[in-house]
Write a protein that holds these residues in place. Sequence first.
Motif, PDB file in Angstrom:
ATOM      1  N   PHE A 359      31.859 -68.781  33.801  1.00 44.02           N
ATOM      2  CA  PHE A 359      30.512 -69.268  33.492  1.00 44.02           C
ATOM      3  C   PHE A 359      30.137 -68.829  32.072  1.00 44.02           C
ATOM      4  N   PHE A 360      29.082 -69.442  31.525  1.00 43.10           N
ATOM      5  CA  PHE A 360      28.510 -69.009  30.255  1.00 43.10           C
ATOM      6  C   PHE A 360      26.992 -69.036  30.378  1.00 43.10           C
ATOM      7  N   ARG A 361      26.352 -68.056  29.715  1.00 43.57           N
ATOM      8  CA  ARG A 361      24.895 -68.019  29.684  1.00 43.57           C
ATOM      9  C   ARG A 361      24.403 -68.478  28.323  1.00 43.57           C
ATOM     10  N   PHE A 362      23.484 -69.443  28.333  1.00 40.98           N
ATOM     11  CA  PHE A 362      22.898 -69.995  27.111  1.00 40.98           C
ATOM     12  C   PHE A 362      21.438 -69.560  27.009  1.00 40.98           C
ATOM     13  N   ASN A 363      21.042 -69.067  25.860  1.00 42.97           N
ATOM     14  CA  ASN A 363      19.648 -68.728  25.584  1.00 42.97           C
ATOM     15  C   ASN A 363      19.016 -69.919  24.870  1.00 42.97           C
ATOM     16  N   LEU A 364      18.066 -70.580  25.536  1.00 45.60           N
ATOM     17  CA  LEU A 364      17.444 -71.784  24.986  1.00 45.60           C
ATOM     18  C   LEU A 364      16.070 -71.519  24.371  1.00 45.60           C
ATOM     19  N   ALA A 365      15.765 -70.268  24.066  1.00 52.78           N
ATOM     20  CA  ALA A 365      14.489 -69.941  23.416  1.00 52.78           C
ATOM     21  C   ALA A 365      14.631 -70.100  21.912  1.00 52.78           C
ATOM     22  N   CYS A 366      14.750 -71.351  21.498  1.00 56.78           N
ATOM     23  CA  CYS A 366      15.004 -71.682  20.102  1.00 56.78           C
ATOM     24  C   CYS A 366      14.502 -73.105  19.843  1.00 56.78           C
ATOM     25  N   PRO A 367      14.373 -73.513  18.586  1.00 55.88           N
ATOM     26  CA  PRO A 367      13.979 -74.896  18.301  1.00 55.88           C
ATOM     27  C   PRO A 367      14.938 -75.882  18.955  1.00 55.88           C
ATOM     28  N   ARG A 368      14.421 -77.021  19.380  1.00 52.35           N
ATOM     29  CA  ARG A 368      15.258 -77.998  20.077  1.00 52.35           C
ATOM     30  C   ARG A 368      16.397 -78.498  19.191  1.00 52.35           C
ATOM     31  N   SER A 369      16.194 -78.466  17.897  1.00 52.56           N
ATOM     32  CA  SER A 369      17.272 -78.882  16.992  1.00 52.56           C
ATOM     33  C   SER A 369      18.498 -77.988  17.165  1.00 52.56           C
TER      34      SER A 369
END
Length: 387
Positions: A359-369
Amino acid sequence: MYCFDDVISRWNTSSTKWDGAAAEYQLKDILPMWVADMDFACPNPVIEAVRKRAEHPVYGYSFPPEECLEAITDKLERENGWKIQKEWIVFTHGVVDGLNSAVRAVTKPGDRVMVQPPVYYPFYHVIRHNQCELVKNPLVIRDGKYVMDFEGMEECLKTGVKAFILCSPHNPVGRVWTKAELERVLELCAAYDCTLLSDEIHCDLVYEPYVHTATAGLETSGKCISFYAASKTYNVPGLTTAFAVIEDEKMRKEFLNARMGHHGGNLFGYEAITAAYGKSQDYRYELLNYLRGNIEYFASYVRKEFPLVKVYETEGTYLIWADFRGYQCSEEELNRGFVEKCGLILDKGSMFGQEGEGFFRFNLACPRSFVKQALDLMKEFLADKAV
């Protein structure tokens, strides 16, 4: 009105997420989506509060002001329906620091401490640092969703587990535990005289229709220490200020004794908590809306372009937990490709326990770009891996 699409450069700010990753991997062109802080500006009231305090030329020893304690008690009652007393609040340098003190307070070397992998990896360090024995009660996947294995939990507790570190909401799988699930946890802990240590740092990052339940606020809470911080929701982890809520006076004294030498937060952290909880609700609501958009964009893209990847629903947190085991290559091979071919820095699932391998964990607390860029880079890299 906040604009989370704004790209704010964090280069040359001693950012662990950016400068630290570049140094570790010896790369200049990277897109880090690992360390769980946000690439967004803090709320304006927090910035102003810290700036105002910084204008005073003396940064001496300090204690939490009354306004900070009131902001915490008001917040827990307003948003979590839990009415606490100010005396129950004990500050720490961070949630992990607090968990370390808590394990030291309620166990002795050799005692058994339970976790639910795949889970936030510092939990393992805290247990080993206190020379305790690690006990695993792995989460299980049923009908495409992670749930607790209560039968397995009871079998573990029967072996004399002294403490159970709960992650609520859960990092990395994104579950927001229901009231019924938490009541069952508390019931089992009470039956086997086990102290519950509840990490609730992501409690304000929950998406409708899900609702966070304050574990120690339930009538059956018993022996429970809860941990909170404004750091995730309001992006102030660098101010190293968190707090525990401990209703039982004897346990609170034991925690304070164990915390000796570590002390509490700092003067800027107190100001940030006061402004975050007391004056920044609009920021939180706008943030949640934006993060939900990022999560939906990511999940939609993956469903369309990466049929071999399974994305688990994020009920809370700003983290995505994705299963890449459909590819005929190892986790390490995929990670090396993400880094070297894409400049994409992620957290490997195995970091959270062997149950997260692949598995991999992605941190999406960033600009959508950033989210779009990461997915486009992955698409190019994974094109020949699906064959």
